[in-house]
Design an enzyme around this catalytic site. Structure first.
Site, PDB file in Angstrom:
ATOM      1  N   HIS A  62       0.771  -1.401  -0.048  1.00 59.08           N
ATOM      2  CA  HIS A  62       0.019  -0.044  -0.090  1.00 59.08           C
ATOM      3  C   HIS A  62       0.928   1.238   0.061  1.00 59.08           C
ATOM      4  O   HIS A  62       0.654   2.314  -0.580  1.00 59.08           O
ATOM      5  CB  HIS A  62      -0.844  -0.115   1.236  1.00 59.08           C
ATOM      6  CG  HIS A  62      -1.877   1.062   1.236  1.00 59.08           C
ATOM      7  ND1 HIS A  62      -2.223   1.673   2.614  1.00 59.08           N
ATOM      8  CD2 HIS A  62      -2.488   1.941   0.268  1.00 59.08           C
ATOM      9  CE1 HIS A  62      -2.966   2.606   2.410  1.00 59.08           C
ATOM     10  NE2 HIS A  62      -3.220   2.841   0.932  1.00 59.08           N
ATOM     11  N   GLU A  65       2.102   1.907  -3.445  1.00 54.41           N
ATOM     12  CA  GLU A  65       1.145   2.522  -4.027  1.00 54.41           C
ATOM     13  C   GLU A  65       1.017   3.726  -4.006  1.00 54.41           C
ATOM     14  O   GLU A  65       0.934   4.803  -5.011  1.00 54.41           O
ATOM     15  CB  GLU A  65      -0.380   1.976  -3.851  1.00 54.41           C
ATOM     16  CG  GLU A  65      -1.636   2.710  -4.428  1.00 54.41           C
ATOM     17  CD  GLU A  65      -2.842   2.787  -3.572  1.00 54.41           C
ATOM     18  OE1 GLU A  65      -3.036   3.709  -3.350  1.00 54.41           O
ATOM     19  OE2 GLU A  65      -3.140   1.739  -2.819  1.00 54.41           O
ATOM     20  N   GLY A 315     -25.988 -12.919   1.193  1.00 52.44           N
ATOM     21  CA  GLY A 315     -25.448 -14.039   1.082  1.00 52.44           C
ATOM     22  C   GLY A 315     -24.555 -14.250   0.031  1.00 52.44           C
ATOM     23  O   GLY A 315     -25.076 -13.842  -1.188  1.00 52.44           O
TER      24      GLY A 315
END
Length: 651
Positions: A62, A65, A315
């Site tokens: 990260h 990035e 779900g």
């Protein structure tokens, strides 16, 4: 030179033209030519994410990035990219996930190549200057800080932190000053050197996918791709894989009692699944998501509502990765539902038994409905904005064959009943994680998650409880979904020949006392879809807080009374919304016109003749109370937008 091009299957309604190529450095690219686009765009998806973070540096992917955008050798100014994109009517973004890092932007088409030159430089000659390191560490830390009180982030990390510690799923992916600065410093680790090594080890052209969209022809776009991206180094990197199971004895067969930030009550069930990516043409997990997430008659949610135990249910597949996935059922429960959580779980296992015992012809009907709806939606899907479309399609190239990169998410090619049953067989109680999320556990927990400080308990599921799950009684409340009568079959268009593309204005077709109706025929998009707006003027709205609350309850009660009927319509992309506006109620109904009148008449009839059972009203009132209480726990920007709307008289 690029490899032999492939033309992916596209939607019948998609006027864009496509080509998939592979550059000389093994970077695969999809080119999208759209002469009529008002924005051009590009994206690169690198097949590496925080799963590959070194154990001693959580958040490194990260952090990379963030650092990648801080200048190149040709354009060393850290703000050059963002400034140019903004000046030319565009925007940019990036994100890091478990196994991917995605960078993307859009811009006015005439300036595409100027931005591409900058964008490509991030992958061929990034600077990673020391001067930017501390500042971007603080930016990562700030990003993490704003999520610390976000229940979704907290619960996701708790699942990760309580999974198999030998699997990278257990890692903390965002990073903060502790993981990127303080801990490395205490161990004499140079974070910038680790960053450079990570970039060298993983940022290789052969595990990158490029999407390029513009007004140019496919040949011209290919020339741009070859010119700017063929120089990205190819180190012949292998996509990282992991053999260990993320969910093991550490978490399966256990119950977690979790304290949330907001007022919420949830019962969540999760099972570990193998990766579903090789089966995208069969979609076993989508079929199961359709059944377990159904809200019509005979569904789990329908039964729980009848018992007064639940408000909402979802779900489906989650945490989909290259080597594993998981299947989740999440239920928003009432206070009585939380007290009876074991009975809820046993009821779900009754439905699991019903699904396992489904006959082949029942599976064929379920598959056909899912296939027909998906094929219909792909055939008539709308035109996506370049900004998000480039990002999405670049990522899809990692998941689907090039021929299927556009159709893949909608593709139901083959029913494999044995495969579906194999998935359901994995949903045994000993393979289940059970989550109970409620403020009632506050002050009663013994454990605290490391990164978000979530308070929780962890308890082994009893053998007696799991035995009841294995042999659930027949409640007579559950059955597989009935045939969906809302799936459109007539796609004929009604329009005036010769008027395509010409300006057509709305026409007043009714003007009577208290009623005015306008109509406009679509002659631009030419799809078998309609949109109805119905505004009902009501006096004395927003006069007192009590009336305002009653309006909200009226909308909630109307939606609740229609939920079983309208769920099939929603599946068939025929939807309605009912909202309180300044002058009254606004009803919108939109979707495929073939069955639209059926839904419209039913909703209007229910608005006119609504009745509410006392037990249902109590459940809805409690939902509204929680919604109001949770508003004050929203992030500041939500409050800012809300108050802006109030100040301008919009609400």
């Amino acid at each position: 030179m690029a490899s032999h091009p492939i033309t992916p299957v596209k939607s019948h309604s998609d006027a864009r033209v496509y080509r998939v190529i592979k550059l000389k450095n093994e970077l695969e690219a999809i080119l999208i030519s759209d002469p009529n686009t008002d924005k051009a765009g590009a994206a690169i998806d690198v097949h590496v994410g925080h799963f590959s973070d070194p154990n001693e540096l959580p958040g490194l992917a990260h952090f990379l990035e963030h650092m990648l955008f801080m200048g190149t050798k040709t354009f060393p100014d850290e703000n050059e990219y963002s400034r140019r994109v903004s000046e030319h009517g565009g925007r940019s973004n990036a994100y890091t996930s478990t196994e991917n890092t995605n960078y993307y932007f859009d811009v006015i088409p005439e300036h595409l190549e100027k931005i591409l030159e900058l964008f490509a430089g991030f992958f061929t000659e990034p600077l990673f200057e020391q001067s930017a390191t501390d500042r971007e560490m603080k930016a990562v830390h700030s990003e993490n800080a704003q999520n610390l009180l976000n229940d979704a982030w907290r619960q996701y990390q708790l699942v990760k932190s309580t999974s198999n510690p030998d699997h990278p799923f257990s890692k903390f992916g965002t990073g903060n000053l502790e993981t990127l600065l303080e801990l490395p410093k205490s161990k004499n680790i140079d974070t910038r050197e680790a960053l450079l090594k990570f970039h060298k080890d993983y940022y290789s052209a052969n595990i990158m996918k490029l999407c390029l969209l513009g007004k140019e022809s496919l040949d011209d776009l290919q020339a741009l791709a070859e010119k700017h991206f063929s120089n990205i180094a190819n180190s012949d990197v292998k996509v990282p894989t992991w053999s260990a199971e993320p969910f093991g004895k550490e978490s399966l067969g256990h119950m977690f009692e979790i304290v949330p930030i907001k007022e919420m009550r949830r019962v969540g069930l999760a099972w570990g699944f193998p990766t579903m990516r090789p089966h995208y043409k069969k979609k076993p997990s989508s079929l199961l998501g359709h059944l377990f997430g159904h809200e019509g008659k005979g569904s789990i949610l329908s039964a729980l509502k009848k018992l007064g135990w639940a408000n909402e249910l979802s779900g489906g597949l989650s945490n989909e990765c290259t080597s594993f996935s998981s299947f989740l059922i999440s239920i928003d429960v009432t206070p009585a539902g939380l007290e009876n959580f074991e009975k809820i779980v046993v009821l779900i296992y009754e439905y699991i038994r019903i699904v396992l015992e489904a006959k082949n012809e029942e599976w064929e009907l379920i598959f056909k409905e899912c296939h027909d709806v998906s094929a219909m939606n792909f055939r008539f899907k709308g035109k996506e904005s370049p900004f998000n479309y480039c990002s999405s399609v670049a990522g899809r190239l990692h998941k689907y064959n090039p021929k299927d990169v556009l159709e893949g998410p909608w593709k139901y090619q083959e029913l494999d009943i044995m495969l579906v049953r194999t998935m359901v067989e994995l949903m045994k109680p000993e393979n289940m994680r059970l989550h109970l999320i409620s403020q009632t556990f506050k002050g009663k927990t013994e454990l605290k998650e490391k990164w978000y400080a979530s308070e929780y308990n962890k308890k082994k599921l009893s053998e007696e409880f799991m035995a009841r799950c294995r042999t659930p009684p027949d409640s007579k409340l559950l059955h597989l979904p009935n045939p969906n009568e809302f799936i459109a079959t007539n796609f004929d268009l009604v329009h005036n020949p010769g008027m395509e593309g010409k300006k057509v204005f709305p026409t007043k077709i009714v003007e009577e006392k208290g009623v005015v109706a306008w109509h406009k025929t679509d002659n631009v998009f030419l799809k078998p879809k309609g949109h109805v707006f119905l505004s009902i003027t009501l006096p004395k709205l927003f006069v007192t807080p009590r009336i305002n609350v009653l309006e909200d309850l009226f909308v909630l009660a109307t939606e609740e009374s229609l939920s079983e009927f309208t769920y099939d319509a929603d599946i068939a992309l025929l939807q309605y919304s009912l909202n309180v506006i300044a002058k009254g109620l606004q009803l919108q109904v939109a979707g495929y016109t073939h069955k639209l009148p059926i839904l419209l008449y039913k909703v209007v009839e229910r608005i006119k003749n609504l009745t509410v059972e006392p037990g249902v009203f109590d459940r809805l009132r409690e939902r509204a109370q929680r919604k109001y209480a949770n508003f004050f726990k929203q992030q500041p920007y939500v409050h800012a937008f809300h108050n802006q709307g109030r100040a301008m008289g919009n609400q």
